[in-house]
Enzyme design. Structure first.
Site, short mmCIF file in Angstrom:
data_model
loop_
_atom_site.label_atom_id
_atom_site.label_comp_id
_atom_site.label_asym_id
_atom_site.label_seq_id
_atom_site.Cartn_x
_atom_site.Cartn_y
_atom_site.Cartn_z
CD GLU A 241 -30.91 -8.85 -0.06
OE1 GLU A 241 -31.77 -7.59 1.00
OE2 GLU A 241 -30.27 -9.31 -0.03
CB CYS A 275 -37.60 -2.53 0.60
SG CYS A 275 -35.92 -2.22 -0.44
P1 NAD Z 1 -43.80 -10.41 -3.86
O1 NAD Z 1 -43.31 -11.62 -2.85
O2 NAD Z 1 -45.59 -11.26 -3.35
O3 NAD Z 1 -43.68 -10.85 -5.08
C1 NAD Z 1 -41.74 -11.07 -6.03
C2 NAD Z 1 -41.74 -11.97 -6.96
O4 NAD Z 1 -41.92 -13.32 -6.40
C3 NAD Z 1 -42.67 -11.18 -7.83
O5 NAD Z 1 -41.73 -12.17 -9.21
C4 NAD Z 1 -43.58 -12.56 -7.98
O6 NAD Z 1 -44.55 -13.21 -9.09
C5 NAD Z 1 -43.20 -14.02 -7.13
N1 NAD Z 1 -43.74 -14.80 -6.38
C6 NAD Z 1 -45.13 -15.29 -5.84
N2 NAD Z 1 -44.97 -16.34 -5.05
C7 NAD Z 1 -43.93 -17.05 -5.33
C8 NAD Z 1 -43.57 -18.61 -5.02
N3 NAD Z 1 -44.49 -19.59 -4.35
N4 NAD Z 1 -42.17 -19.22 -5.54
C9 NAD Z 1 -41.75 -18.00 -5.62
N5 NAD Z 1 -41.71 -16.38 -6.64
C10 NAD Z 1 -42.69 -15.53 -6.14
O7 NAD Z 1 -43.86 -9.31 -4.05
P2 NAD Z 1 -43.83 -7.78 -4.12
O8 NAD Z 1 -45.49 -7.04 -3.39
O9 NAD Z 1 -43.39 -7.59 -5.70
O10 NAD Z 1 -43.10 -6.84 -3.72
C11 NAD Z 1 -42.96 -6.06 -2.83
C12 NAD Z 1 -42.17 -6.61 -1.44
O11 NAD Z 1 -41.14 -6.82 -2.36
C13 NAD Z 1 -42.24 -5.85 -0.04
O12 NAD Z 1 -42.51 -6.15 0.84
C14 NAD Z 1 -40.66 -4.79 -0.76
O13 NAD Z 1 -40.50 -4.66 0.66
C15 NAD Z 1 -39.80 -5.61 -0.80
N6 NAD Z 1 -38.54 -5.44 -1.57
C16 NAD Z 1 -37.64 -5.82 -1.22
C17 NAD Z 1 -36.77 -5.74 -1.17
C18 NAD Z 1 -35.30 -5.71 -0.07
O14 NAD Z 1 -34.29 -5.57 -1.31
N7 NAD Z 1 -35.06 -6.08 0.46
C19 NAD Z 1 -36.50 -4.55 -2.35
C20 NAD Z 1 -37.62 -4.13 -3.01
C21 NAD Z 1 -38.85 -4.93 -2.49
#
Ligand code: NAD
Length: 468
Positions: A241, A275
């Site tokens: 997501e 998001c």
């Molecule tokens: P991010 O991708 O930086 O981090 C998300 C999670 O992934 C964190 O827990 C982080 O520690 C972890 N992570 C980081 N590197 C990783 C790796 N290599 N492997 C596995 N996990 C890893 O995102 P963010 O900045 O925390 O969140 C914002 C983003 O999330 C925005 O783009 C937003 O649109 C999106 N978002 C999407 C939805 C949806 O349902 N589509 C909902 C909420 C937020």
């Protein structure tokens, strides 16, 4: 400051050699420390989840009751949990309280959902029933914007169909999720649901861990792509997501007041950090000035401040990196001729505060329009021709949500069917529901959460041919 938080493993609190600071975005001060889960503890947690799953998947009514019990815990501790959530996330208390209440309600709804099973064939050759089999242990990796609701949207359906779950919240907002993990120690069987904390490297380790059967990830597109790569060699199940750049199209006959309030609330109630908030607004030229004026008036009236202050209507951006990115995108837009009609710069005080920012004079080709800003900044662009607005809305790699505003239901439905996104709202933007499938098209995601399709995502079909 809050006491350091702990990882609860099967009812036992574990000290980790390393911890990391969690900041309060309203003060930039250290709020508390979270455990940095080391590799051997992750192994132990996943082994415990595997052991628990063998029993957990056998008792469907027990699982339904467990989800209701988790919901009751959230309700019983809603005040304390929303207080922590506001301190670590930044959103105002009324909003984080809403998130905890919605999460409790979500679990109750999921607990009552039917797990699909059907008979596609019953003939002389026998009877075939298709049932769902859980994947096993699910790694649920979540971002910092709605840490609890986004975790619950994974945990509820994953547990219901018989998986056990290991949740890793964002390193920016691990505390409320860790506290819930502690509170559930007496409620769920050991290993059914464990919360671990750490940074991206812990998330990465989970995605390649041999004890994980599915990765359910919510976060940014670049990280989502990294997760997809990580799971590919073992073909383990994955759902992604990811980010969005939702366009909202306001047709010439729309109700201006309704548009102004609906769009403004959708964008700014969480400081633009959803998001599925409106991130690009296309307004018919006949209404353009009225809508822009209305949005600017709302922006100027908005009281920005600490989420704990009952007078605040919008809190800070969650973290420094995000703040810098929003400022960078806004300055870049200004260099490309944008007019910043409200906000636009950081408040002169501690905390990551940027007031609601309304921007005109930009179009596609400017980063603020083309990229996901994920902050309290809204570009508003005029159009004359609906086909042009739809084509512009569909531009780019995103396909999460979109909306159309008009008094004409048929027209709204026509425009809705042309938008390339997983969810379309008509005369509002942002509602989600546990019974309704949610997911992104194009690079906004892979797979579905919620609804029957969401239950199917956390399980595989098993066809049983019976000739007894
Ligand atoms: P991010 O991708 O930086 O981090 C998300 C999670 O992934 C964190 O827990 C982080 O520690 C972890 N992570 C980081 N590197 C990783 C790796 N290599 N492997 C596995 N996990 C890893 O995102 P963010 O900045 O925390 O969140 C914002 C983003 O999330 C925005 O783009 C937003 O649109 C999106 N978002 C999407 C939805 C949806 O349902 N589509 C909902 C909420 C937020």
């Amino acid at each position: 400051m809050l006491d350091p938080f702990r990882i609860s493993v099967g009812g036992r609190f574990v000290e980790t050699p390393e911890t990391f600071e969690v900041l309060d975005p309203a003060t930039e001060q250290v709020l508390s420390w979270a455990p940095d889960c080391p590799a051997d503890l992750l192994d132990e947690v996943i082994e415990g989840a595997r052991t628990a799953q063998r029993v957990w998947h056998e008792d469907e009514s027990g699982r339904r009751q467990a989800l209701r019990d988790v919901s009751a815990v959230l309700r019983a501790h809603a005040d304390a949990l929303s207080d922590i959530l506001t301190r670590e996330q930044g959103r105002i208390l009324a909003d984080t309280r809403g998130e905890i209440d919605a999460s409790a309600w979500w679990l109750e709804q999921v607990a009552a959902m039917e797990i699909p099973r059907y008979v596609p064939l019953d003939d002389d050759g026998g009877r075939v029933e298709v049932r769902r089999r859980p994947h096993g242990v699910v790694a649920a990796i979540t971002p910092w914007n709605y840490p609890i609701l986004l975790a619950v949207a994974k945990v509820g359906p994953a547990l219901l169909v018989g998986n056990t779950v290991v949740v890793k919240p964002s390193e920016y907002t691990p505390l409320t999720t860790l506290r819930i993990g502690e509170l559930l120690a007496d409620v769920l069987p050991p290993g059914a649901l464990t919360v671990v904390s750490g940074g991206g490297s812990l998330g990465a380790r989970m995605t390649t861990h041999p004890g994980i059967d599915m990765v359910s990830f919510t976060g940014s597109i670049p990280t989502g792509v990294a997760v997809a790569r990580a799971v590919a060699p073992t073909l383990r199940r994955v759902s992604l997501e990811l980010g969005g750049n939702d366009a909202s199209i306001v047709l010439a006959d729309a109700d201006v007041d309704r548009v102004v309030d609906g769009v403004f609330d959708s964008v700014f109630e969480d400081c633009g950090q959803a998001c599925i908030g409106v991130k690009r607004l296309y307004v018919h030229a006949d209404l353009y000035d009225d809508v822009v004026d209305g949005l600017v008036a709302r922006a100027e009236r908005t009281r920005v401040g600490s989420g704990l202050d009952p007078h605040s209507e919008m809190g800070p951006v969650n973290n420094r990196a995000q703040l810098d990115r929003i400022i960078e995108l806004t300055e870049d837009a200004a260099r490309h001729g944008a007019r910043i009609l409200s906000g636009g710069r950081r408040l002169d005080r501690s905390g990551y505060f940027i007031p609601p920012t309304i921007v005109t004079g930009v179009e596609e080709g400017v980063r603020l329009v083309d990229e996901e800003q994920f902050g309290p900044v809204l570009p508003v662009m005029p159009f004359r021709d609906v086909d042009d607005a739809v084509a512009r809305a569909n531009t780019g790699p995103f396909g999460l949500g979109g909306s159309v505003w008009t008094r004409d239901r048929d027209r709204a439905q026509q425009v809705a069917s042309r938008l390339e996104c997983g969810t379309v709202w008509i005369n509002h933007h942002k509602r989600v529901h546990p019974a309704v499938p949610f997911g992104g098209l194009k690079m906004s995601g892979l797979g579905t959460e919620s609804g029957t399709a969401g239950l199917e995502e956390f399980s595989s079909p098993q066809a049983v041919y019976d000739r007894t």
